[in-house]
Design an enzyme around this catalytic site. Structure first.
Site, PDB file in Angstrom:
ATOM      1  N   TYR A  65       4.627  10.745  -0.493  1.00  0.00           N
ATOM      2  CA  TYR A  65       4.673  10.215  -1.847  1.00  0.00           C
ATOM      3  C   TYR A  65       4.858  11.288  -2.912  1.00  0.00           C
ATOM      4  O   TYR A  65       5.125  10.963  -4.069  1.00  0.00           O
ATOM      5  CB  TYR A  65       3.405   9.400  -2.138  1.00  0.00           C
ATOM      6  N   ASP A  77      -0.922  -3.118   4.619  1.00  0.00           N
ATOM      7  CA  ASP A  77      -0.235  -4.416   4.606  1.00  0.00           C
ATOM      8  C   ASP A  77      -0.585  -5.196   5.869  1.00  0.00           C
ATOM      9  O   ASP A  77      -0.808  -6.410   5.830  1.00  0.00           O
ATOM     10  CB  ASP A  77       1.297  -4.242   4.512  1.00  0.00           C
ATOM     11  N   ASP A 128      -0.184   3.143   3.529  1.00  0.00           N
ATOM     12  CA  ASP A 128       0.594   2.080   2.892  1.00  0.00           C
ATOM     13  C   ASP A 128       0.937   1.009   3.921  1.00  0.00           C
ATOM     14  O   ASP A 128       0.781  -0.184   3.687  1.00  0.00           O
ATOM     15  CB  ASP A 128       1.882   2.679   2.298  1.00  0.00           C
ATOM     16  N   LYS A 141      -0.880  10.947  13.215  1.00  0.00           N
ATOM     17  CA  LYS A 141       0.090  11.009  14.314  1.00  0.00           C
ATOM     18  C   LYS A 141       0.131  12.474  14.740  1.00  0.00           C
ATOM     19  O   LYS A 141       1.164  13.150  14.616  1.00  0.00           O
ATOM     20  CB  LYS A 141       1.447  10.486  13.802  1.00  0.00           C
ATOM     21  N   ASP A 153       0.404   4.489  15.530  1.00  0.00           N
ATOM     22  CA  ASP A 153       1.050   3.400  16.276  1.00  0.00           C
ATOM     23  C   ASP A 153       0.023   2.614  17.089  1.00  0.00           C
ATOM     24  O   ASP A 153       0.034   1.375  17.127  1.00  0.00           O
ATOM     25  CB  ASP A 153       2.199   3.924  17.161  1.00  0.00           C
TER      26      ASP A 153
HETATM   27  C1  IPM Z   1       1.184  -0.323  -2.489  1.00  0.00           C
HETATM   28  C2  IPM Z   1       2.637  -0.476  -2.783  1.00  0.00           C
HETATM   29  C3  IPM Z   1       3.107   0.776  -3.497  1.00  0.00           C
HETATM   30  C4  IPM Z   1       2.949   1.946  -2.538  1.00  0.00           C
HETATM   31  C5  IPM Z   1       4.549   0.712  -4.044  1.00  0.00           C
HETATM   32  C6  IPM Z   1       4.751  -0.528  -4.901  1.00  0.00           C
HETATM   33  C7  IPM Z   1       4.906   1.961  -4.791  1.00  0.00           C
HETATM   34  O1  IPM Z   1       3.357  -0.721  -1.628  1.00  0.00           O
HETATM   35  O2  IPM Z   1       0.388  -0.213  -3.448  1.00  0.00           O
HETATM   36  O3  IPM Z   1       0.798  -0.351  -1.309  1.00  0.00           O
HETATM   37  O4  IPM Z   1       3.855   2.243  -1.770  1.00  0.00           O
HETATM   38  O5  IPM Z   1       1.891   2.567  -2.563  1.00  0.00           O
HETATM   39 MG    MG Z   2       2.121  -1.014   0.058  1.00  0.00          MG
END
Ligand code: IPM
Ligand code: MG
Length: 364
Positions: free
Chosen positions: A136, A253, A249, A191, A225
């Protein structure tokens, strides 16, 4: 005491879900005798399209005079992807040094998980994602663009300082959870078999800090993984996960998905250090859902749950117990109404935004 908040409703359904969170905040503040001051900031797509600015250095300075930032969502089809993400979310994280991204993965009563046979007891952990380094940082470049010899690089950055402060935060969290009856286990996710430099920095920081200062916390290590596989097959292995930015990140999700989806996923971008006044920022993980904006259809639970985290974490940073207690109450109120969603989808529950907000208010 007064809690001063910068409010960024943002785009799409953002302002609607934040409005419900603010009603809950007003109610809990009244009941627990603290006052709330709020100032709304217009940042988001509309502001960018009309002014050409996303978030200026001057805006950042202004934000520093608030105790915390409460954000709905940003993103609009008229703004090219990347502009608001980088200019707003990432700029806030970097400039305010919000080095922890705290993302609870907790399955609430009545919320459906896609994992067969898993219950609320199995899915209950917290991801501590490093929030200011790694891929990042954007170090890298593109040369000979458009030619057959095009080269692009994007470097993974790990510093001992960055890894160590993140790992320490995660150990502290594991310790606090252990005191509350959780296993007290911290799993580093990386990793290290391939990323032998950055992985080494992280692994040594993790091991050395753990051995020296947190001997009672069980340490575990999973490759990222394998972690993805275990989050689906054996999520009960996890209590607290600590993970660098990019892997964090991705797995958060997945975490949101196993806990019932974006409709319920909260997050905090924290600068937890008491030695500075940098405000932390709290937001639901979900986006701005422009397709249903302004229709009173969005589910505000993730935003209200993020408000609970805002109260708890701001209370910790400012040493204000009343805020921590208020946050606990809001979290409990949310958890006490999720059974009403049994058999329903969170994003198309049939309940309106304001109805769900009222449910939480009633529970409070
Ligand atoms: C998150 C999002 C952000 C990230 C994006 C929107 C920049 O995916 O907050 O997880 O990658 O951190
Ligand atoms: Mg994200």
């Amino acid at each position: 005491m007064t809690l001063n908040l910068a409010i960024v409703g943002g785009d799409g359904t953002g302002p609607e879900v934040v409005a419900e969170g603010l009603k809950v905040l007003e109610a809990v503040a009244k009941d627990m005798n603290f006052t709330v001051g709020t100032k709304e900031f217009p940042f988001g797509a509309k502001h960018f399209l009309s002014t050409g600015n996303v978030l200026t250095d001057d805006d950042i300075e202004q934000l520093k005079s608030y105790d915390a930032i409460y954000l709905g969502a940003v993103g609009h089809p008229d703004v090219k992807p990347g502009i608001l993400e980088k200019g707003l979310l990432l700029k806030m994280r970097f400039d305010l040094d919000q080095y922890i991204n705290l993302r609870p993965v907790k399955l609430y009563e009545g919320i459906e998980t896609p994992l067969a046979g898993k219950t609320t007891k199995d899915i209950d952990f917290v991801c501590v994602r490093e929030n200011t380094e790694d891929l990042y940082c954007g170090n890298g470049g593109l040369t000979r663009k458009g030619t057959p010899n095009e080269i692009s690089t994007q470097e993974m950055i790990a510093t001992r300082f960055g890894a160590e402060r993140c790992v320490r935060y995660a150990f502290d969290l594991a310790r606090a959870r252990k005191a509350a009856g959780y296993p007290g286990r911290l799993t580093l996710v990386h990793k290290t078999n391939v990323l032998t430099y950055c992985g080494d920095t992280w692994h040594r920081a993790f091991t050395e800090v753990g051995e020296a200062d947190y001997p009672e916390i069980e340490r575990d290590y999973h490759h990222v993984d394998a972690c993805c596989m275990y989050m689906v097959t054996r999520p009960e292995l996890y209590d607290v996960i600590v993970v660098p930015n990019m892997f964090g990140d991705i797995i958060t999700d997945l975490g949101a998905a196993i806990a019932g989806g974006m409709g319920i996923a909260s997050s905090g971008n924290l600068n937890p250090d008491k030695s500075n006044n940098n405000p932390s920022m709290f937001e639901p993980i979900h986006g701005s859902s422009p397709d249903i904006a302004g229709q009173n259809k969005a589910n505000p639970l993730a935003a209200i749950d993020s408000l609970a985290v805002l109260l708890q974490e701001t209370g910790r940073k400012k040493d204000e117990d009343v805020l921590i207690k208020a946050g606990d109450r809001v979290a409990k109120a949310v958890q006490s109404i999720t059974h009403k969603f049994t058999g329903k989808r969170l994003d198309r529950s049939g309940f309106s935004t304001t109805e769900i907000g009222q449910m939480v208010l009633d529970a409070l």
